[in-house]
Design a protein around this motif. Structure first.
Motif, PDB file in Angstrom:
ATOM      1  N   PHE A  69     -24.332 -31.320  46.064  1.00 42.35           N
ATOM      2  CA  PHE A  69     -22.943 -31.634  45.755  1.00 42.35           C
ATOM      3  C   PHE A  69     -22.848 -32.702  44.671  1.00 42.35           C
ATOM      4  O   PHE A  69     -21.977 -32.648  43.803  1.00 42.35           O
ATOM      5  CB  PHE A  69     -22.189 -32.087  47.012  1.00 42.35           C
ATOM      6  CG  PHE A  69     -21.995 -30.994  48.031  1.00 42.35           C
ATOM      7  CD1 PHE A  69     -21.709 -29.693  47.655  1.00 42.35           C
ATOM      8  CD2 PHE A  69     -22.106 -31.271  49.380  1.00 42.35           C
ATOM      9  CE1 PHE A  69     -21.527 -28.688  48.599  1.00 42.35           C
ATOM     10  CE2 PHE A  69     -21.934 -30.277  50.336  1.00 42.35           C
ATOM     11  CZ  PHE A  69     -21.644 -28.986  49.945  1.00 42.35           C
ATOM     12  N   THR A  70     -23.749 -33.681  44.708  1.00 41.26           N
ATOM     13  CA  THR A  70     -23.741 -34.745  43.714  1.00 41.26           C
ATOM     14  C   THR A  70     -24.090 -34.194  42.340  1.00 41.26           C
ATOM     15  O   THR A  70     -23.448 -34.560  41.345  1.00 41.26           O
ATOM     16  CB  THR A  70     -24.725 -35.858  44.110  1.00 41.26           C
ATOM     17  OG1 THR A  70     -24.364 -36.337  45.413  1.00 41.26           O
ATOM     18  CG2 THR A  70     -24.673 -37.013  43.141  1.00 41.26           C
ATOM     19  N   THR A  71     -25.095 -33.323  42.268  1.00 41.10           N
ATOM     20  CA  THR A  71     -25.473 -32.759  40.965  1.00 41.10           C
ATOM     21  C   THR A  71     -24.379 -31.853  40.412  1.00 41.10           C
ATOM     22  O   THR A  71     -24.279 -31.686  39.199  1.00 41.10           O
ATOM     23  CB  THR A  71     -26.797 -31.961  41.044  1.00 41.10           C
ATOM     24  OG1 THR A  71     -26.655 -30.926  42.004  1.00 41.10           O
ATOM     25  CG2 THR A  71     -27.955 -32.865  41.383  1.00 41.10           C
ATOM     26  N   GLN A  72     -23.564 -31.283  41.301  1.00 42.90           N
ATOM     27  CA  GLN A  72     -22.466 -30.432  40.864  1.00 42.90           C
ATOM     28  C   GLN A  72     -21.178 -31.226  40.646  1.00 42.90           C
ATOM     29  O   GLN A  72     -20.108 -30.644  40.501  1.00 42.90           O
ATOM     30  CB  GLN A  72     -22.225 -29.309  41.867  1.00 42.90           C
ATOM     31  CG  GLN A  72     -23.359 -28.335  41.939  1.00 42.90           C
ATOM     32  CD  GLN A  72     -23.142 -27.268  42.999  1.00 42.90           C
ATOM     33  OE1 GLN A  72     -22.247 -27.361  43.831  1.00 42.90           O
ATOM     34  NE2 GLN A  72     -23.973 -26.240  42.967  1.00 42.90           N
ATOM     35  N   ASN A  73     -21.322 -32.559  40.668  1.00 43.75           N
ATOM     36  CA  ASN A  73     -20.187 -33.453  40.449  1.00 43.75           C
ATOM     37  C   ASN A  73     -19.068 -33.222  41.479  1.00 43.75           C
ATOM     38  O   ASN A  73     -17.901 -33.108  41.121  1.00 43.75           O
ATOM     39  CB  ASN A  73     -19.661 -33.313  39.017  1.00 43.75           C
ATOM     40  CG  ASN A  73     -18.848 -34.525  38.607  1.00 43.75           C
ATOM     41  OD1 ASN A  73     -18.974 -35.601  39.203  1.00 43.75           O
ATOM     42  ND2 ASN A  73     -18.013 -34.352  37.606  1.00 43.75           N
ATOM     43  N   ARG A  74     -19.465 -33.153  42.755  1.00 44.02           N
ATOM     44  CA  ARG A  74     -18.510 -32.975  43.843  1.00 44.02           C
ATOM     45  C   ARG A  74     -18.679 -34.088  44.881  1.00 44.02           C
ATOM     46  O   ARG A  74     -19.115 -33.878  46.003  1.00 44.02           O
ATOM     47  CB  ARG A  74     -18.726 -31.620  44.528  1.00 44.02           C
ATOM     48  CG  ARG A  74     -18.401 -30.393  43.707  1.00 44.02           C
ATOM     49  CD  ARG A  74     -16.928 -30.275  43.333  1.00 44.02           C
ATOM     50  NE  ARG A  74     -15.998 -30.362  44.442  1.00 44.02           N
ATOM     51  CZ  ARG A  74     -15.507 -29.329  45.109  1.00 44.02           C
ATOM     52  NH1 ARG A  74     -15.870 -28.119  44.796  1.00 44.02           N
ATOM     53  NH2 ARG A  74     -14.648 -29.515  46.098  1.00 44.02           N
ATOM     54  N   PRO A  75     -18.329 -35.333  44.494  1.00 44.16           N
ATOM     55  CA  PRO A  75     -18.482 -36.440  45.442  1.00 44.16           C
ATOM     56  C   PRO A  75     -17.605 -36.282  46.690  1.00 44.16           C
ATOM     57  O   PRO A  75     -17.929 -36.819  47.742  1.00 44.16           O
ATOM     58  CB  PRO A  75     -18.086 -37.673  44.629  1.00 44.16           C
ATOM     59  CG  PRO A  75     -17.273 -37.144  43.509  1.00 44.16           C
ATOM     60  CD  PRO A  75     -17.765 -35.763  43.229  1.00 44.16           C
ATOM     61  N   ASP A  76     -16.517 -35.530  46.576  1.00 46.14           N
ATOM     62  CA  ASP A  76     -15.650 -35.306  47.727  1.00 46.14           C
ATOM     63  C   ASP A  76     -16.365 -34.534  48.834  1.00 46.14           C
ATOM     64  O   ASP A  76     -16.053 -34.701  50.016  1.00 46.14           O
ATOM     65  CB  ASP A  76     -14.371 -34.571  47.309  1.00 46.14           C
ATOM     66  CG  ASP A  76     -14.659 -33.228  46.639  1.00 46.14           C
ATOM     67  OD1 ASP A  76     -15.567 -33.174  45.785  1.00 46.14           O
ATOM     68  OD2 ASP A  76     -13.954 -32.246  46.957  1.00 46.14           O
ATOM     69  N   LEU A  77     -17.328 -33.697  48.465  1.00 39.38           N
ATOM     70  CA  LEU A  77     -18.105 -32.955  49.454  1.00 39.38           C
ATOM     71  C   LEU A  77     -19.377 -33.696  49.853  1.00 39.38           C
ATOM     72  O   LEU A  77     -19.889 -33.505  50.966  1.00 39.38           O
ATOM     73  CB  LEU A  77     -18.471 -31.567  48.911  1.00 39.38           C
ATOM     74  CG  LEU A  77     -17.298 -30.632  48.623  1.00 39.38           C
ATOM     75  CD1 LEU A  77     -17.790 -29.349  47.972  1.00 39.38           C
ATOM     76  CD2 LEU A  77     -16.521 -30.330  49.890  1.00 39.38           C
ATOM     77  N   ALA A  78     -19.900 -34.528  48.965  1.00 41.50           N
ATOM     78  CA  ALA A  78     -21.135 -35.262  49.252  1.00 41.50           C
ATOM     79  C   ALA A  78     -20.901 -36.398  50.248  1.00 41.50           C
ATOM     80  O   ALA A  78     -21.753 -36.672  51.097  1.00 41.50           O
ATOM     81  CB  ALA A  78     -21.735 -35.810  47.964  1.00 41.50           C
ATOM     82  N   GLU A  79     -19.752 -37.060  50.166  1.00 42.43           N
ATOM     83  CA  GLU A  79     -19.478 -38.219  51.035  1.00 42.43           C
ATOM     84  C   GLU A  79     -19.528 -37.880  52.523  1.00 42.43           C
ATOM     85  O   GLU A  79     -20.159 -38.614  53.298  1.00 42.43           O
ATOM     86  CB  GLU A  79     -18.139 -38.846  50.668  1.00 42.43           C
ATOM     87  CG  GLU A  79     -18.190 -39.645  49.382  1.00 42.43           C
ATOM     88  CD  GLU A  79     -16.846 -40.229  48.999  1.00 42.43           C
ATOM     89  OE1 GLU A  79     -16.008 -40.452  49.895  1.00 42.43           O
ATOM     90  OE2 GLU A  79     -16.645 -40.465  47.801  1.00 42.43           O
ATOM     91  N   PRO A  80     -18.882 -36.793  52.977  1.00 47.13           N
ATOM     92  CA  PRO A  80     -18.978 -36.484  54.420  1.00 47.13           C
ATOM     93  C   PRO A  80     -20.411 -36.193  54.869  1.00 47.13           C
ATOM     94  O   PRO A  80     -20.793 -36.548  55.989  1.00 47.13           O
ATOM     95  CB  PRO A  80     -18.104 -35.232  54.587  1.00 47.13           C
ATOM     96  CG  PRO A  80     -17.245 -35.176  53.395  1.00 47.13           C
ATOM     97  CD  PRO A  80     -17.957 -35.896  52.301  1.00 47.13           C
ATOM     98  N   GLU A  81     -21.195 -35.566  54.002  1.00 45.27           N
ATOM     99  CA  GLU A  81     -22.597 -35.282  54.340  1.00 45.27           C
ATOM    100  C   GLU A  81     -23.365 -36.592  54.537  1.00 45.27           C
ATOM    101  O   GLU A  81     -24.127 -36.741  55.485  1.00 45.27           O
ATOM    102  CB  GLU A  81     -23.271 -34.443  53.251  1.00 45.27           C
ATOM    103  CG  GLU A  81     -22.672 -33.067  53.056  1.00 45.27           C
ATOM    104  CD  GLU A  81     -22.945 -32.107  54.197  1.00 45.27           C
ATOM    105  OE1 GLU A  81     -23.983 -32.268  54.874  1.00 45.27           O
ATOM    106  OE2 GLU A  81     -22.122 -31.211  54.417  1.00 45.27           O
TER     107      GLU A  81
END
Length: 149
Positions: A69-81
């Motif tokens: 998610f971080t490499t795809q520039n999706r911090p909104d999905l990375a944070e819950p993980e």
């Protein structure tokens, strides 16, 4: 108190606190426990080693997802993980630092007289048995390679 009982207690607390991230992580652990208990040949319950390996697998899955998610520039999905990782790690034994892992592996290498990369499997087996739940396999493998080369 068994891991399953601890999870149930923490789930009740998370429900009362309306902590959805913790609740999701705890439900994932409970689901993994149930799956492991219903596997063929599982026996009565899970051993402590099996529980630790299962929890480490759950953490690794979330780390991999967060990295993607971080490499795809999706911090909104990375944070819950990442938040779920923190919840799951509460049930794992304290992790050793790289220096502590290196000291244990150096001791194993000295005791076995291992030299060269050909001895890596032997050292990895002994190291995983000694520090199994206290360090990730990736870290152990990297240090073994570094010390044997």
């Amino acid at each position: 108190m068994s891991l399953e009982a601890k999870i149930m207690d923490h789930m009740k607390e998370a429900m009362k606190a309306k902590d959805s991230v913790a609740l999701e992580a705890l439900r994932a652990i409970k689901s993994a426990i149930i799956l492991a208990k219903t596997e063929a040949g599982a026996g009565d319950g899970l051993s402590e080693d099996q529980e630790i390996k299962m929890l480490q697998r759950l953490v690794k899955m979330r780390k991999d997802s967060a990295e993607i998610f971080t490499t795809q520039n999706r911090p909104d999905l990375a944070e819950p993980e990442l938040a779920q990782i923190a919840v799951i790690e509460k049930f794992l034994p304290a992790q050793l630092s790289e220096e502590e892992v290196e000291a244990v592996i150096a001791k194993i290498i000295a005791e076995t007289g291992a030299t060269g990369i050909a001895s890596m499997g032997k050292v990895m087996g002994l190291a995983s048995a000694q520090i199994g739940g206290q360090a990730e396999g990736k870290v152990i493998s990297g240090i073994v390679k570094k010390l044997l080369v």
